[in-house]
Scaffold this motif. Structure first.
Motif, mmCIF file in Angstrom:
data_model
loop_
_atom_site.group_PDB
_atom_site.id
_atom_site.type_symbol
_atom_site.label_atom_id
_atom_site.label_comp_id
_atom_site.label_asym_id
_atom_site.label_seq_id
_atom_site.Cartn_x
_atom_site.Cartn_y
_atom_site.Cartn_z
ATOM 1 N N LEU A 1 0.972 -1.157 -0.194
ATOM 2 C CA LEU A 1 0.039 0.188 -0.073
ATOM 3 C C LEU A 1 0.758 1.282 0.220
ATOM 4 C CD1 LEU A 1 -3.138 -0.917 2.427
ATOM 5 C CD2 LEU A 1 -3.150 -0.445 -0.127
ATOM 6 N N ASP A 59 0.221 4.209 -2.628
ATOM 7 C CA ASP A 59 0.170 5.580 -2.468
ATOM 8 C C ASP A 59 1.267 6.301 -3.043
ATOM 9 O OD1 ASP A 59 -2.213 4.891 -1.157
ATOM 10 O OD2 ASP A 59 -1.506 5.082 0.873
ATOM 11 N N TRP A 94 -0.556 9.836 0.602
ATOM 12 C CA TRP A 94 -0.602 8.909 1.669
ATOM 13 C C TRP A 94 -2.165 8.708 2.167
ATOM 14 C CZ3 TRP A 94 3.489 5.953 2.966
ATOM 15 C CH2 TRP A 94 3.313 4.972 4.110
ATOM 16 N N ASN A 95 -2.685 7.560 1.953
ATOM 17 C CA ASN A 95 -4.003 7.315 2.132
ATOM 18 C C ASN A 95 -4.299 5.879 2.803
ATOM 19 O OD1 ASN A 95 -6.528 8.362 1.996
ATOM 20 N ND2 ASN A 95 -7.011 8.341 -0.122
ATOM 21 N N HIS A 96 -3.375 5.376 3.543
ATOM 22 C CA HIS A 96 -3.821 4.049 4.188
ATOM 23 C C HIS A 96 -3.410 4.214 5.644
ATOM 24 C CE1 HIS A 96 0.611 3.394 3.236
ATOM 25 N NE2 HIS A 96 0.455 2.515 4.280
ATOM 26 N N ARG A 97 -3.986 3.168 6.420
ATOM 27 C CA ARG A 97 -3.661 3.220 7.846
ATOM 28 C C ARG A 97 -4.235 1.634 8.382
ATOM 29 N NH1 ARG A 97 -8.154 6.158 11.512
ATOM 30 N NH2 ARG A 97 -9.959 5.747 10.319
ATOM 31 N N GLN A 116 -6.864 -0.105 6.078
ATOM 32 C CA GLN A 116 -7.932 0.698 5.335
ATOM 33 C C GLN A 116 -7.186 1.562 4.378
ATOM 34 O OE1 GLN A 116 -9.659 4.379 7.047
ATOM 35 N NE2 GLN A 116 -11.774 3.427 6.847
ATOM 36 N N PHE A 117 -7.755 1.670 3.195
ATOM 37 C CA PHE A 117 -6.974 2.268 1.948
ATOM 38 C C PHE A 117 -8.292 3.004 1.233
ATOM 39 C CE2 PHE A 117 -7.405 -2.238 0.935
ATOM 40 C CZ PHE A 117 -7.856 -2.098 -0.547
#
Length: 540
Positions: free
Chosen positions: A131, A135, A141-144, A168-169
């Motif tokens: 991920l 990104d 930057w769009n995940h955690r 989550q992305f």
């Protein structure tokens, strides 16, 4: 050259076809594009912005095939990145962002959750690396990672045994048929012409550098003989039929989906996971007020001219996937609202690979002056169009440099301000109508802008489509211009009286025509959008 708004309806179509028969000049074109799915639409739109005389021909309705029956995802192809397809992924994430920027309300962000379980592949750390690269390609930057204790508000009902948490992305979702139609309409407003229910029966080069194209009116039986400096075959899964080649290059693969009422399978974002039986990726996602489970990936060996339909084994496969991952909402056959199945035009490797292992890049062939393009992804339609146009200079030497301008043109922000609409509904209508939203506003009323019960659609959209979107049959309206046939029980049978009254008003259908259209639509829905007959089937 940009054209003013003009109605695009059966009356316009009849006048256009009459002109083809009466005026020899009307039968000569710079380019004829065959195929009214998203690939043909994108090529048509780019050629029209060049100021060329371009004609788009579709043998059924626009987006009738794959482009109304995809998984609705405008994504960067995360699984293609995992397979090492870095170029396709980079291209896709950039095009995804472009579509989000240009078509808000039509292409919308959609969060994804990928649950991780103890001992299962991939582990969170490895998926996090993938991920991060994803990104990085997108420039955002769009995940955690959400730990188990944090997950409940995001995904109630998840399988709990061994659950560590979920990554989550973000990707995006659309109505693929509306996306296709809006791209076509952008091309028409820039001077192109597009006609549905026109079957090309032959295409061959002539000695003077032109191509002869014979095209038949599917319902009238009249054949028109056209000439063009360039012909593009963008018929997707049908591409091999027109090619001058004895080698089949297209491997038709079927993907099927189940649709549930949102209350039966409530998800606020996409739940992505591997099927317990074959480890293929499966999605459960919210769309147009319902919940969708998909997709399968199988060789499609039946007649391409017959609408695809889900098989009993696919129903079982998708039901078992949903019940496995979301046991808190144990859905059954009785909960299914509708289904859809689409045929993907995948380029065959010839290596006998599992369907899910075939590459999704597009290919272009040039044979006897016919440019054929197939494969590729919904997300990358603009890039595919640019690739085709880059090869067109030998046929169209006066063509300009490729445009970097937007695919979509926006309508005035204030167009719908006078109506009692929520910001979300206003955004949605802007996304579907683009520069024509101001014209739409002159025809709409507050009463007709109210949502039809059980859907996100309104009566004003139906009326607009009948006046301006070349609806020829009831299924065009119920399954592609809107998705009422997908999201309402029994294909929307309970609202057909009202819908057919609109058809009487706008298309001047008489009682006999309304009756036949109702019967044809309901037969089509039952055969291709309902569950297959459960005769001999064990209850799910």
């Amino acid at each position: 050259m940009q054209a003013e708004h003009c109605p695009w309806n059966p009356a316009w179509r009849a006048r256009f076809l009459q002109g083809l028969g009466e005026d020899s000049k009307a039968s000569e074109w710079d380019v004829i594009v065959i195929g009214g799915g998203i690939t043909g639409a994108g090529i048509f739109r780019e050629l029209a912005r060049q100021g060329l005389r371009v004609l788009l021909l579709e043998q059924r309705d626009f987006a009738w095939g794959t482009s109304s029956r995809s998984s609705k995802m405008v994504h960067g192809g995360l699984r293609y990145l995992a397979a090492g397809a870095f170029g396709l992924t980079r291209e896709s994430v950039r095009e995804r962002q472009r579509l989000l920027d240009e078509a808000p309300g039509l292409v919308e962000p959609l969060p994804f959750l990928y649950p991780h379980y103890r001992g299962a592949f991939p582990p969170p750390w490895l998926f996090g690396i993938v991920l991060a690269l994803y990104d990085l390609m997108a420039g955002i930057w769009n995940h955690r990672f959400l730990r188990h204790a944090e997950l409940q508000p995001y995904a109630p009902g998840l399988r709990e045994d061994g659950l560590l948490g979920a990554m989550q992305f973000a990707d995006a979702v659309t109505d693929d048929a509306r996306l296709t139609l809006r791209v076509i309409r952008e091309g028409m407003l820039d001077g192109g012409s597009a006609v549905n229910y026109m079957r090309v029966s032959s295409c061959h080069p002539e000695g003077d550098g032109l191509h002869a194209v014979a095209v038949e009116e599917v319902e009238g039986g009249v054949t028109h003989y056209l000439r063009s400096r360039m012909v593009v075959n963008a018929t997707g899964a049908w591409a091999d039929i027109l090619r001058d080649s004895t080698t089949a290059s297209i491997r038709p693969l079927r993907g099927s989906h189940l649709v549930f009422p949102a209350g039966k399978l409530p998800v606020g974002q996409t739940i992505s996971f591997r099927h317990p039986d074959d480890k293929r990726p499966v999605f459960v996602f919210p769309w147009e007020g319902v919940t969708v489970v998909g997709t399968t990936d199988l060789d499609h060996a039946t007649d391409l001219d017959a609408e695809a339909a889900i098989s009993e084994s696919e129903v079982d496969y998708l039901l078992s996937a949903a019940r496995y991952q979301l046991p808190g909402y144990p859905v059954t056959r009785a909960d299914v609202l509708s289904t859809w199945s689409g045929v993907r035009p995948v380029i065959s490797s010839g290596a006998g690979l599992d369907p899910s292992q075939e590459k999704r890049e597009h290919s272009i062939w040039e044979e006897s002056g016919l440019l054929t393009v197939s494969g590729g992804k919904l997300t990358t339609f603009r890039v595919i169009a640019e690739d085709v146009l880059s090869r067109a200079h030998k046929y169209l030497p006066a063509m300009h440099e490729l445009s970097e301008g937007p695919v979509f043109s926006a309508g005035p922000e204030e167009a719908l301000q006078g109506f009692r609409l929520s910001p979300d509904v206003r955004r949605r209508l802007h996304g579907r109508l683009g520069r024509e939203v101001a014209e739409f506003a002159t025809l709409a009323t507050d009463a007709e802008l109210q949502a039809i019960a059980g859907s996100t659609f309104c009566r004003a959209e139906l009326r607009w489509s009948l006046r301006n979107e070349c609806v020829m049959h009831l299924d065009d309206l119920m399954l592609r211009r809107t998705r009422l046939g997908n999201v309402l029980p029994h294909g929307g049978a309970d609202i057909l009286d009202d819908v057919l009254q609109l058809c009487r008003e706008e298309l001047e259908w008489d009682a006999a025509r309304c009756t036949s259209e109702r019967e044809l639509y309901l037969q089509t829905w039952q055969r291709h959008y309902a569950l297959p007959p459960a005769t001999g089937h064990k209850p799910s």
